[in-house]
Design an enzyme around this catalytic site. Sequence first.
Site, PDB file in Angstrom:
ATOM      1  N   LYS A   1      34.735 -74.539 -78.296  1.00  0.00           N
ATOM      2  CA  LYS A   1      33.615 -74.097 -77.464  1.00  0.00           C
ATOM      3  C   LYS A   1      33.000 -72.895 -78.147  1.00  0.00           C
ATOM      4  CE  LYS A   1      31.355 -73.758 -73.379  1.00  0.00           C
ATOM      5  NZ  LYS A   1      32.118 -73.716 -72.119  1.00  0.00           N
TER       6      LYS A   1
ATOM      7  N   LEU B   1      38.208 -64.445 -67.289  1.00  0.00           N
ATOM      8  CA  LEU B   1      39.260 -65.427 -67.601  1.00  0.00           C
ATOM      9  C   LEU B   1      40.321 -65.560 -66.501  1.00  0.00           C
ATOM     10  CD1 LEU B   1      40.517 -65.481 -71.321  1.00  0.00           C
ATOM     11  CD2 LEU B   1      40.352 -67.396 -69.743  1.00  0.00           C
TER      12      LEU B   1
ATOM     13  N   VAL C   1      26.419 -74.781 -75.572  1.00  0.00           N
ATOM     14  CA  VAL C   1      26.799 -73.405 -75.811  1.00  0.00           C
ATOM     15  C   VAL C   1      27.552 -72.826 -74.613  1.00  0.00           C
ATOM     16  CG1 VAL C   1      24.900 -72.866 -77.383  1.00  0.00           C
ATOM     17  CG2 VAL C   1      24.582 -72.545 -74.911  1.00  0.00           C
ATOM     18  N   ASN C   2      28.339 -71.809 -74.886  1.00  0.00           N
ATOM     19  CA  ASN C   2      28.884 -70.973 -73.838  1.00  0.00           C
ATOM     20  C   ASN C   2      27.758 -70.088 -73.323  1.00  0.00           C
ATOM     21  OD1 ASN C   2      30.750 -69.470 -72.224  1.00  0.00           O
ATOM     22  ND2 ASN C   2      32.350 -69.968 -73.708  1.00  0.00           N
TER      23      ASN C   2
ATOM     24  N   CYS D   1      34.711 -66.652 -75.122  1.00  0.00           N
ATOM     25  CA  CYS D   1      34.690 -65.971 -73.825  1.00  0.00           C
ATOM     26  C   CYS D   1      34.108 -64.572 -74.030  1.00  0.00           C
ATOM     27  CB  CYS D   1      36.082 -65.863 -73.226  1.00  0.00           C
ATOM     28  SG  CYS D   1      36.021 -65.015 -71.623  1.00  0.00           S
TER      29      CYS D   1
ATOM     30  N   LYS E   1      39.860 -75.146 -66.397  1.00  0.00           N
ATOM     31  CA  LYS E   1      39.474 -73.760 -66.674  1.00  0.00           C
ATOM     32  C   LYS E   1      40.222 -73.285 -67.911  1.00  0.00           C
ATOM     33  CE  LYS E   1      38.349 -69.408 -66.405  1.00  0.00           C
ATOM     34  NZ  LYS E   1      36.982 -68.949 -66.791  1.00  0.00           N
TER      35      LYS E   1
ATOM     36  N   MET F   1      33.664 -63.331 -65.100  1.00  0.00           N
ATOM     37  CA  MET F   1      34.872 -63.717 -64.372  1.00  0.00           C
ATOM     38  C   MET F   1      36.114 -63.032 -64.942  1.00  0.00           C
ATOM     39  SD  MET F   1      33.380 -65.629 -62.245  1.00  0.00           S
ATOM     40  CE  MET F   1      34.709 -66.412 -61.364  1.00  0.00           C
TER      41      MET F   1
ATOM     42  N   THR G   1      26.354 -73.833 -64.307  1.00  0.00           N
ATOM     43  CA  THR G   1      25.688 -73.183 -63.172  1.00  0.00           C
ATOM     44  C   THR G   1      25.268 -74.163 -62.075  1.00  0.00           C
ATOM     45  OG1 THR G   1      24.882 -71.410 -64.608  1.00  0.00           O
ATOM     46  CG2 THR G   1      23.717 -71.738 -62.531  1.00  0.00           C
TER      47      THR G   1
HETATM   48  O1  LIG Z   1      34.578 -64.823 -67.717  1.00  0.00           O
HETATM   49  C1  LIG Z   1      35.054 -65.951 -67.955  1.00  0.00           C
HETATM   50  O2  LIG Z   1      36.158 -66.367 -67.520  1.00  0.00           O
HETATM   51  C2  LIG Z   1      34.224 -66.804 -68.850  1.00  0.00           C
HETATM   52  N1  LIG Z   1      32.884 -66.807 -68.596  1.00  0.00           N
HETATM   53  C3  LIG Z   1      31.995 -67.478 -69.406  1.00  0.00           C
HETATM   54  O3  LIG Z   1      30.772 -67.486 -69.173  1.00  0.00           O
HETATM   55  N2  LIG Z   1      32.477 -68.171 -70.473  1.00  0.00           N
HETATM   56  C4  LIG Z   1      33.793 -68.205 -70.776  1.00  0.00           C
HETATM   57  O4  LIG Z   1      34.178 -68.855 -71.784  1.00  0.00           O
HETATM   58  C5  LIG Z   1      34.704 -67.502 -69.921  1.00  0.00           C
HETATM   59  I1  LIG Z   1      36.741 -67.609 -70.348  1.00  0.00           I
END
Ligand SMILES: O=C(O)c1[nH]c(=O)[nH]c(=O)c1I
Length: 310
Positions: free
Chosen positions: A163, A72, A192-193, A129, A44, A70, A271
């Site tokens: 990333k 981070l 991709v993120n 993020c 993570k 989330m 996912t």
């Molecule tokens: O909310 C998160 O922890 C998060 N959620 C994402 O969808 N991508 C990210 O790089 C991160 I750092």
Amino acid sequence: ADLSTNIAGVPLPNVFFNASGVWCQHEHELQALLESQSGSLITKSATFEPREGNPSPRYLPIPNGSINSMGLPNEGYEYYLNYARKFDYSHTKPLFISLSGLSLADNVKMVEAFVAADLPCMLEINFSCPNVPGKPQLGYDIEAMDNALATLAPLVKKPFGIKLPPYFDIAHFDQVAGVCQKYDNLAFLTCVNSVGNGLAIDFETETALIKPKDGFGGLGGAMILNTALANVNAFHRRLPGKQVIGVGGVTSGKEAFLHILAGASAVQIGTQLKEEGPALFERLNKELSDIMMAKGYNSIEDFRGKVKTL
Ligand SMILES: O=C(O)c1[nH]c(=O)[nH]c(=O)c1I
């Protein structure tokens, strides 16, 4: 078929591993990935200090994918540094470490600690993020990204990756590739993120589905496949000397095949791993192998990046 690959010369027994953030915050989750049929594993994204993250509900599956904010949540970089120190590198699968400092200074401190430890793990620095309130993501600030790389690349010394968020404009593909090209040891891009700051609303209750940020969160899963394929292929075409790790919308061997056709040297799962668990990797290996056999491909390099155009 042979699903093996390499990233920056480090061999992976197969192309599949988790997307950072999924099934990888705690050691028991990482252990489950180690014992699964994945070809690698990544931790993570770590910040300098541990973080609780955003209030729940903060992740939900939705039609054709997922939404997450989330925020981070992680155990702090020292937890993952200790994990990397204890890791048995004689395993067939390599360890990737994700770092996502809240500032360049934090990224510098974390990178310096990992470099000082001189471990065989590979760094993936998270520039994308979308869910830390008040922290715009680096991936959409080209000058800040260039500045960060100018500082971090020389510190890391060995090959590393970043990333990236999805881009949606050809000029942005050109600009980001131009920045990445400047850094020789920037060996791979993970594209991709999540597609940042989507909004899922419940029709019956007329309420946003997740709690943080008025319900705004990153979109993942099947709905982002075609955006992910475009980003993988755009950077594959623009950066022949670098590799791309593909992530976004992979739910079966078929989407993994498409990511590799677009140019991916490895494929991360977010996912679908969250929903199905690490047993997913056995299924994906079988499905991709069957597809390759049916099409007459023996190895990844037989078709990687060979998407045709009309
Ligand atoms: O909310 C998160 O922890 C998060 N959620 C994402 O969808 N991508 C990210 O790089 C991160 I750092």
